[in-house]
Design a protein around this motif. Structure first.
Motif, PDB file in Angstrom:
ATOM      1  N   ALA A 249       0.837  -1.193   0.000  1.00  0.00           N
ATOM      2  CA  ALA A 249       0.000   0.000   0.000  1.00  0.00           C
ATOM      3  C   ALA A 249       0.876   1.248   0.000  1.00  0.00           C
ATOM      4  O   ALA A 249       1.964   1.259   0.585  1.00  0.00           O
ATOM      5  CB  ALA A 249      -0.918   0.001   1.221  1.00  0.00           C
ATOM      6  N   LEU A 250       0.404   2.289  -0.661  1.00  0.00           N
ATOM      7  CA  LEU A 250       1.128   3.554  -0.739  1.00  0.00           C
ATOM      8  C   LEU A 250       0.540   4.568   0.240  1.00  0.00           C
ATOM      9  O   LEU A 250      -0.684   4.662   0.393  1.00  0.00           O
ATOM     10  CB  LEU A 250       1.060   4.117  -2.158  1.00  0.00           C
ATOM     11  N   ALA A 251       1.419   5.319   0.881  1.00  0.00           N
ATOM     12  CA  ALA A 251       1.026   6.437   1.727  1.00  0.00           C
ATOM     13  C   ALA A 251       1.654   7.704   1.177  1.00  0.00           C
ATOM     14  O   ALA A 251       2.608   7.658   0.388  1.00  0.00           O
ATOM     15  CB  ALA A 251       1.468   6.196   3.171  1.00  0.00           C
ATOM     16  N   ASP A 252       1.116   8.837   1.582  1.00  0.00           N
ATOM     17  CA  ASP A 252       1.605  10.115   1.066  1.00  0.00           C
ATOM     18  C   ASP A 252       3.104  10.256   1.334  1.00  0.00           C
ATOM     19  O   ASP A 252       3.580  10.063   2.457  1.00  0.00           O
ATOM     20  CB  ASP A 252       0.852  11.258   1.749  1.00  0.00           C
ATOM     21  N   GLY A 253       3.870  10.583   0.288  1.00  0.00           N
ATOM     22  CA  GLY A 253       5.300  10.780   0.411  1.00  0.00           C
ATOM     23  C   GLY A 253       6.138   9.543   0.178  1.00  0.00           C
ATOM     24  O   GLY A 253       7.375   9.635   0.153  1.00  0.00           O
ATOM     25  N   ASP A 254       5.506   8.369  -0.015  1.00  0.00           N
ATOM     26  CA  ASP A 254       6.268   7.145  -0.270  1.00  0.00           C
ATOM     27  C   ASP A 254       7.039   7.257  -1.578  1.00  0.00           C
ATOM     28  O   ASP A 254       6.564   7.847  -2.555  1.00  0.00           O
ATOM     29  CB  ASP A 254       5.334   5.934  -0.342  1.00  0.00           C
ATOM     30  N   GLU A 255       8.245   6.662  -1.597  1.00  0.00           N
ATOM     31  CA  GLU A 255       9.079   6.668  -2.792  1.00  0.00           C
ATOM     32  C   GLU A 255       9.175   5.271  -3.384  1.00  0.00           C
ATOM     33  O   GLU A 255       9.555   4.322  -2.698  1.00  0.00           O
ATOM     34  CB  GLU A 255      10.481   7.187  -2.476  1.00  0.00           C
ATOM     35  N   ILE A 258      12.223   2.250  -9.392  1.00  0.00           N
ATOM     36  CA  ILE A 258      12.330   1.203 -10.406  1.00  0.00           C
ATOM     37  C   ILE A 258      13.483   1.596 -11.321  1.00  0.00           C
ATOM     38  O   ILE A 258      13.477   2.674 -11.911  1.00  0.00           O
ATOM     39  CB  ILE A 258      11.012   1.005 -11.180  1.00  0.00           C
ATOM     40  N   GLY A 259      14.486   0.743 -11.393  1.00  0.00           N
ATOM     41  CA  GLY A 259      15.688   1.098 -12.126  1.00  0.00           C
ATOM     42  C   GLY A 259      16.340   2.301 -11.471  1.00  0.00           C
ATOM     43  O   GLY A 259      16.557   2.339 -10.261  1.00  0.00           O
ATOM     44  N   GLU A 260      16.646   3.334 -12.268  1.00  0.00           N
ATOM     45  CA  GLU A 260      17.226   4.564 -11.744  1.00  0.00           C
ATOM     46  C   GLU A 260      16.174   5.652 -11.564  1.00  0.00           C
ATOM     47  O   GLU A 260      16.507   6.811 -11.301  1.00  0.00           O
ATOM     48  CB  GLU A 260      18.320   5.073 -12.703  1.00  0.00           C
ATOM     49  N   THR A 261      14.916   5.282 -11.679  1.00  0.00           N
ATOM     50  CA  THR A 261      13.822   6.244 -11.618  1.00  0.00           C
ATOM     51  C   THR A 261      13.132   6.181 -10.261  1.00  0.00           C
ATOM     52  O   THR A 261      12.865   5.098  -9.738  1.00  0.00           O
ATOM     53  CB  THR A 261      12.794   5.964 -12.726  1.00  0.00           C
ATOM     54  N   VAL A 262      12.838   7.354  -9.699  1.00  0.00           N
ATOM     55  CA  VAL A 262      12.133   7.442  -8.419  1.00  0.00           C
ATOM     56  C   VAL A 262      10.784   8.122  -8.651  1.00  0.00           C
ATOM     57  O   VAL A 262      10.711   9.191  -9.269  1.00  0.00           O
ATOM     58  CB  VAL A 262      12.942   8.235  -7.380  1.00  0.00           C
ATOM     59  N   LEU A 263       9.730   7.472  -8.159  1.00  0.00           N
ATOM     60  CA  LEU A 263       8.384   8.026  -8.271  1.00  0.00           C
ATOM     61  C   LEU A 263       7.851   8.248  -6.864  1.00  0.00           C
ATOM     62  O   LEU A 263       7.747   7.309  -6.078  1.00  0.00           O
ATOM     63  CB  LEU A 263       7.453   7.078  -9.042  1.00  0.00           C
ATOM     64  N   THR A 264       7.536   9.498  -6.534  1.00  0.00           N
ATOM     65  CA  THR A 264       7.025   9.840  -5.215  1.00  0.00           C
ATOM     66  C   THR A 264       5.515   9.983  -5.284  1.00  0.00           C
ATOM     67  O   THR A 264       4.989  10.753  -6.099  1.00  0.00           O
ATOM     68  CB  THR A 264       7.653  11.147  -4.704  1.00  0.00           C
ATOM     69  N   PHE A 265       4.816   9.232  -4.422  1.00  0.00           N
ATOM     70  CA  PHE A 265       3.354   9.243  -4.424  1.00  0.00           C
ATOM     71  C   PHE A 265       2.835  10.350  -3.511  1.00  0.00           C
ATOM     72  O   PHE A 265       3.324  10.533  -2.396  1.00  0.00           O
ATOM     73  CB  PHE A 265       2.812   7.895  -3.936  1.00  0.00           C
ATOM     74  N   HIS A 266       1.838  11.098  -3.988  1.00  0.00           N
ATOM     75  CA  HIS A 266       1.195  12.129  -3.201  1.00  0.00           C
ATOM     76  C   HIS A 266      -0.314  11.898  -3.209  1.00  0.00           C
ATOM     77  O   HIS A 266      -0.915  11.707  -4.268  1.00  0.00           O
ATOM     78  CB  HIS A 266       1.501  13.522  -3.760  1.00  0.00           C
ATOM     79  N   GLU A 267      -0.911  11.922  -2.031  1.00  0.00           N
ATOM     80  CA  GLU A 267      -2.352  11.807  -1.933  1.00  0.00           C
ATOM     81  C   GLU A 267      -3.007  13.112  -2.365  1.00  0.00           C
ATOM     82  O   GLU A 267      -2.350  14.157  -2.449  1.00  0.00           O
ATOM     83  CB  GLU A 267      -2.751  11.474  -0.487  1.00  0.00           C
ATOM     84  N   VAL A 268      -4.307  13.033  -2.665  1.00  0.00           N
ATOM     85  CA  VAL A 268      -5.050  14.235  -3.042  1.00  0.00           C
ATOM     86  C   VAL A 268      -6.168  14.453  -2.048  1.00  0.00           C
ATOM     87  O   VAL A 268      -6.641  13.522  -1.394  1.00  0.00           O
ATOM     88  CB  VAL A 268      -5.645  14.112  -4.470  1.00  0.00           C
ATOM     89  N   ARG A 269      -6.570  15.691  -1.913  1.00  0.00           N
ATOM     90  CA  ARG A 269      -7.686  16.027  -1.012  1.00  0.00           C
ATOM     91  C   ARG A 269      -8.985  15.522  -1.620  1.00  0.00           C
ATOM     92  O   ARG A 269      -9.262  15.739  -2.802  1.00  0.00           O
ATOM     93  CB  ARG A 269      -7.764  17.537  -0.797  1.00  0.00           C
TER      94      ARG A 269
END
Length: 271
Positions: A249-255, A258-269
């Motif tokens: 599960a993803l929470a706000d700010g989780d990184e 994959i490979g050399e790429t970083v995807l930061t998840f942000h929740e929405v209101r």
């Protein structure tokens, strides 16, 4: 459904499969569409924190044989290519300085099956971004009706009186990913569907150029009251906050790395 898949579906319905039969061994429209997406990504210029400018006029150079094959369909083809460019720009949060246009040009020196894409920035009046979302949901229902039941179920289940999946925010977004791909400029992409595939392949919803990323590397799925990230049996695996995962599960700010790429998840209101 990725932008290229939507493009193929619309184009195929418009000309009743003529492209599939006529261009089997020559330049195919979907190859041109993929090249336009790559050109858009390659030329993207970050001019402010929330504004990335991209070219809005494109010339597709074709040899004699391919030009003669494509030119009878030039108007519908270039119209659909321009629509695909706008869709990709919306998904990547790119901005234009003028209306989008695509032209086909004959270049006799090019061999059959070879084409080039040139892009330019041509200022002019461009519809404001606020005018586009009103058309996008209707277009999505017309072009991909199989997504409508999934999206409806994501919001609320009258039978149980419970949310089967977290509802989207007021703007129809389930969350956002901030993508940092190597040394390239970062960009944000909205999660507007309950399933978002991330990878290097042309059918991925979030397309990356990172060579360490598999064609279908991971997916973000909205289900069971959570936003989940899953590895799709990729070659190099998927890390969440530094730990290798299969599904989490993803929470706000989780990184997610994959490979050399970083995807930061942000929740929405919501609400």
């Amino acid at each position: 459904m990725g932008g290229l898949q939507r493009f193929e579906r619309r184009l195929g319905g418009m000309v009743e499969g003529l492209f599939a039969r006529a261009f089997k061994s020559e330049v195919q429209p979907v190859e041109v569409a993929a090249a336009l997406q790559r050109e858009l990504d390659a030329q993207a210029a970050v001019v402010a924190r929330d504004r990335t400018l991209v070219p809005n006029h494109f010339a597709v150079e074709l040899g004699d044989h391919d030009f003669e094959r494509l030119s009878p369909y030039e108007k519908p083809l270039t119209r659909e290519l321009a629509a695909m460019v706008r869709e990709h720009a919306d998904e990547q949060r790119y901005s234009f300085v003028g209306p989008v246009g695509v032209d086909l040009l004959r270049v006799p020196s090019l061999e059959t099956g070879v084409f080039h894409v040139r892009s330019d920035v041509v200022p002019g009046p461009e519809p404001t971004p606020a005018s586009r979302p009103q058309q996008a949901p209707q277009q999505a229902r017309q072009q991909a009706p199989e997504q409508a039941p999934e999206q409806a179920a994501a919001a609320y289940s009258p039978a149980t009186g419970r949310e089967s999946q977290p509802p989207p925010g007021a703007d129809g977004v389930y969350g956002r990913l901030m993508v940092r791909e190597g040394k390239n400029a970062s960009y944000e992409t909205d999660l507007r569907h309950t399933v978002t595939v991330i990878g290097r392949g042309t059918d991925a919803d979030v397309r990356l150029t990172d060579q360490a990323v598999s064609r279908r590397h991971a997916e973000v799925r909205v289900a069971n009251g959570s936003v989940l990230v899953s590895d799709l049996q990729s070659t190099n695996g998927t890390l969440l906050n530094g730990a290798r995962i299969t599904t989490a599960a993803l929470a706000d700010g989780d990184e997610v790395r994959i490979g050399e790429t970083v995807l930061t998840f942000h929740e929405v209101r919501r609400g």
